[in-house]
Design a protein around this motif. Structure first.
Motif, PDB file in Angstrom:
ATOM      1  N   GLY A   1     199.823  95.279  32.057  1.00 51.27           N
ATOM      2  CA  GLY A   1     199.353  94.111  32.812  1.00 51.27           C
ATOM      3  C   GLY A   1     197.857  93.609  32.585  1.00 51.27           C
ATOM      4  N   LYS A   2     197.592  92.719  32.988  1.00 54.98           N
ATOM      5  CA  LYS A   2     196.385  91.994  33.017  1.00 54.98           C
ATOM      6  C   LYS A   2     196.002  91.168  34.190  1.00 54.98           C
ATOM      7  CE  LYS A   2     195.518  92.138  28.076  1.00 54.98           C
ATOM      8  NZ  LYS A   2     195.288  91.277  26.735  1.00 54.98           N
ATOM      9  N   GLY A   3     194.643  91.254  34.848  1.00 56.55           N
ATOM     10  CA  GLY A   3     194.482  90.474  35.707  1.00 56.55           C
ATOM     11  C   GLY A   3     193.058  90.308  36.227  1.00 56.55           C
ATOM     12  N   LYS A   4     192.755  90.011  37.553  1.00 60.12           N
ATOM     13  CA  LYS A   4     191.408  90.081  37.930  1.00 60.12           C
ATOM     14  C   LYS A   4     191.227  91.034  39.067  1.00 60.12           C
ATOM     15  CE  LYS A   4     189.876  86.305  35.966  1.00 60.12           C
ATOM     16  NZ  LYS A   4     190.530  86.165  34.606  1.00 60.12           N
ATOM     17  N   LEU A   5     190.090  91.854  39.435  1.00 61.41           N
ATOM     18  CA  LEU A   5     189.777  92.687  40.274  1.00 61.41           C
ATOM     19  C   LEU A   5     188.725  91.976  41.111  1.00 61.41           C
ATOM     20  CD1 LEU A   5     188.741  96.461  40.113  1.00 61.41           C
ATOM     21  CD2 LEU A   5     187.206  94.698  40.972  1.00 61.41           C
ATOM     22  N   LEU A   6     189.110  91.634  42.469  1.00 63.11           N
ATOM     23  CA  LEU A   6     188.148  90.931  43.354  1.00 63.11           C
ATOM     24  C   LEU A   6     187.526  91.943  44.047  1.00 63.11           C
ATOM     25  CD1 LEU A   6     190.901  88.365  44.426  1.00 63.11           C
ATOM     26  CD2 LEU A   6     189.465  88.122  42.542  1.00 63.11           C
ATOM     27  N   THR A   7     186.050  91.926  44.137  1.00 66.36           N
ATOM     28  CA  THR A   7     185.170  92.843  44.784  1.00 66.36           C
ATOM     29  C   THR A   7     184.786  92.090  46.134  1.00 66.36           C
ATOM     30  OG1 THR A   7     183.000  91.887  44.093  1.00 66.36           O
ATOM     31  CG2 THR A   7     184.059  93.343  42.601  1.00 66.36           C
ATOM     32  N   PRO A   8     184.218  93.128  46.998  1.00 69.28           N
ATOM     33  CA  PRO A   8     184.070  92.591  48.345  1.00 69.28           C
ATOM     34  C   PRO A   8     183.037  91.734  48.553  1.00 69.28           C
ATOM     35  CG  PRO A   8     184.063  94.877  48.470  1.00 69.28           C
ATOM     36  CD  PRO A   8     184.312  94.398  46.895  1.00 69.28           C
ATOM     37  N   ALA A   9     181.877  91.693  47.142  1.00 70.01           N
ATOM     38  CA  ALA A   9     181.001  90.616  47.104  1.00 70.01           C
ATOM     39  C   ALA A   9     181.477  89.145  46.573  1.00 70.01           C
ATOM     40  CB  ALA A   9     179.935  91.033  46.293  1.00 70.01           C
ATOM     41  N   GLY A  10     182.494  89.211  46.262  1.00 74.11           N
ATOM     42  CA  GLY A  10     183.407  87.799  45.666  1.00 74.11           C
ATOM     43  C   GLY A  10     183.217  87.831  44.159  1.00 74.11           C
ATOM     44  N   ARG A  11     182.697  88.805  43.554  1.00 74.46           N
ATOM     45  CA  ARG A  11     182.861  88.845  42.207  1.00 74.46           C
ATOM     46  C   ARG A  11     184.273  89.115  41.611  1.00 74.46           C
ATOM     47  NH1 ARG A  11     179.276  92.833  38.230  1.00 74.46           N
ATOM     48  NH2 ARG A  11     179.516  91.760  36.527  1.00 74.46           N
ATOM     49  N   GLU A  12     184.747  88.455  40.251  1.00 77.50           N
ATOM     50  CA  GLU A  12     185.764  88.855  39.692  1.00 77.50           C
ATOM     51  C   GLU A  12     185.588  89.449  38.659  1.00 77.50           C
ATOM     52  OE1 GLU A  12     188.178  85.361  39.245  1.00 77.50           O
ATOM     53  OE2 GLU A  12     188.363  84.781  41.105  1.00 77.50           O
ATOM     54  N   LEU A  13     186.306  90.672  37.926  1.00 80.04           N
ATOM     55  CA  LEU A  13     186.175  91.291  36.933  1.00 80.04           C
ATOM     56  C   LEU A  13     187.514  91.261  36.308  1.00 80.04           C
ATOM     57  CD1 LEU A  13     184.011  94.331  38.108  1.00 80.04           C
ATOM     58  CD2 LEU A  13     183.121  92.428  36.953  1.00 80.04           C
ATOM     59  N   GLY A  14     187.806  91.087  35.093  1.00 80.84           N
ATOM     60  CA  GLY A  14     188.944  90.978  34.290  1.00 80.84           C
ATOM     61  C   GLY A  14     189.378  92.583  34.294  1.00 80.84           C
ATOM     62  N   PHE A  15     190.504  92.798  34.307  1.00 83.84           N
ATOM     63  CA  PHE A  15     191.027  94.182  34.016  1.00 83.84           C
ATOM     64  C   PHE A  15     192.382  94.265  33.278  1.00 83.84           C
ATOM     65  CE2 PHE A  15     193.677  93.279  37.912  1.00 83.84           C
ATOM     66  CZ  PHE A  15     194.807  93.843  37.648  1.00 83.84           C
ATOM     67  N   GLU A  16     192.833  95.396  32.741  1.00 88.60           N
ATOM     68  CA  GLU A  16     193.872  95.663  31.885  1.00 88.60           C
ATOM     69  C   GLU A  16     194.516  96.968  32.558  1.00 88.60           C
ATOM     70  OE1 GLU A  16     194.830  97.400  27.784  1.00 88.60           O
ATOM     71  OE2 GLU A  16     193.846  95.388  27.617  1.00 88.60           O
ATOM     72  N   ALA A  17     195.760  97.179  32.693  1.00 88.25           N
ATOM     73  CA  ALA A  17     196.329  98.113  33.313  1.00 88.25           C
ATOM     74  C   ALA A  17     197.737  98.562  32.574  1.00 88.25           C
ATOM     75  CB  ALA A  17     196.676  98.124  34.847  1.00 88.25           C
ATOM     76  N   SER A  18     197.820  99.830  32.477  1.00 85.13           N
ATOM     77  CA  SER A  18     198.910 100.341  31.759  1.00 85.13           C
ATOM     78  C   SER A  18     199.418 101.607  32.618  1.00 85.13           C
ATOM     79  CB  SER A  18     198.771 100.861  30.414  1.00 85.13           C
ATOM     80  OG  SER A  18     200.088 101.279  29.839  1.00 85.13           O
ATOM     81  N   VAL A  19     200.795 101.892  32.810  1.00 87.34           N
ATOM     82  CA  VAL A  19     201.437 102.835  33.344  1.00 87.34           C
ATOM     83  C   VAL A  19     202.707 103.143  32.577  1.00 87.34           C
ATOM     84  CG1 VAL A  19     200.802 102.589  35.753  1.00 87.34           C
ATOM     85  CG2 VAL A  19     202.746 101.293  35.052  1.00 87.34           C
ATOM     86  N   SER A  20     203.019 104.514  32.403  1.00 89.88           N
ATOM     87  CA  SER A  20     204.087 104.995  31.555  1.00 89.88           C
ATOM     88  C   SER A  20     204.692 105.964  32.624  1.00 89.88           C
ATOM     89  CB  SER A  20     203.503 105.797  30.549  1.00 89.88           C
ATOM     90  OG  SER A  20     202.955 104.920  29.613  1.00 89.88           O
ATOM     91  N   PHE A  21     206.234 105.795  32.207  1.00 89.07           N
ATOM     92  CA  PHE A  21     207.042 106.537  33.461  1.00 89.07           C
ATOM     93  C   PHE A  21     207.826 107.668  32.728  1.00 89.07           C
ATOM     94  CE2 PHE A  21     206.086 102.472  34.953  1.00 89.07           C
ATOM     95  CZ  PHE A  21     205.688 102.647  36.353  1.00 89.07           C
ATOM     96  N   ASP A  22     208.009 108.645  33.095  1.00 83.32           N
ATOM     97  CA  ASP A  22     208.886 109.728  32.579  1.00 83.32           C
ATOM     98  C   ASP A  22     209.668 110.294  33.669  1.00 83.32           C
ATOM     99  OD1 ASP A  22     210.362 111.684  31.116  1.00 83.32           O
ATOM    100  OD2 ASP A  22     208.375 112.733  30.674  1.00 83.32           O
ATOM    101  N   GLY A  23     210.945 109.849  33.916  1.00 79.11           N
ATOM    102  CA  GLY A  23     211.622 110.239  34.882  1.00 79.11           C
ATOM    103  C   GLY A  23     210.865 109.950  36.427  1.00 79.11           C
ATOM    104  N   ASP A  24     210.642 111.029  37.017  1.00 79.19           N
ATOM    105  CA  ASP A  24     209.799 110.977  38.645  1.00 79.19           C
ATOM    106  C   ASP A  24     208.492 111.102  38.260  1.00 79.19           C
ATOM    107  OD1 ASP A  24     212.116 110.219  39.695  1.00 79.19           O
ATOM    108  OD2 ASP A  24     212.671 112.150  40.210  1.00 79.19           O
ATOM    109  N   GLU A  25     207.793 111.072  36.946  1.00 80.53           N
ATOM    110  CA  GLU A  25     206.384 111.116  36.748  1.00 80.53           C
ATOM    111  C   GLU A  25     205.718 110.010  36.195  1.00 80.53           C
ATOM    112  OE1 GLU A  25     205.993 114.611  34.305  1.00 80.53           O
ATOM    113  OE2 GLU A  25     206.703 116.073  36.025  1.00 80.53           O
TER     114      GLU A  25
END
Length: 108
Positions: A63-87
């Motif tokens: 996924g891609k999106g925006k990280l919003l800081t308490p100071a109101g700053r927006e930083l772009g991010f990329e996230a990835s998760v992989s699944f293997d059964g219950d891990e």
């Protein structure tokens, strides 16, 4: 859909000198992914907003999106998760850090 359920993992954020647990809930929202992420207490005021989430292969989400800081700053991010059964494992990449999610496991 991949990874539906509740997950817990550990993050170690060296630039901020702390580690803690992250909780991820992945849901089917009428055929689209709904993701809720609870960050460690030290980051409770940081918000993640996903713009896109897509399946990669048969076991990963990216996924891609925006990280919003308490100071109101927006930083772009990329996230990835992989699944293997219950891990689960993954990462969150922002301009200032690449944060790995370790020891992920299904909790619900």
């Amino acid at each position: 859909m991949i990874g539906i359920g509740k997950w817990q993992g550990t993050v170690n954020i060296q630039i901020l000198k702390f580690s803690g647990d992250v909780f991820i809930t992945i849901a089917d929202n009428n055929g689209k992914y709904g993701v809720d992420i609870q960050l460690p207490e030290q980051l409770k005021n940081v918000k993640l907003r996903f713009d896109t989430i897509e399946e990669v292969g048969g076991d990963s989400l990216k996924g891609k999106g925006k990280l919003l800081t308490p100071a109101g700053r927006e930083l772009g991010f990329e996230a990835s998760v992989s699944f293997d059964g219950d891990e689960m494992s993954g990462y969150l990449k922002i301009a200032i850090a690449n944060i790995k999610i370790k020891n992920g496991r299904r909790i619900g």
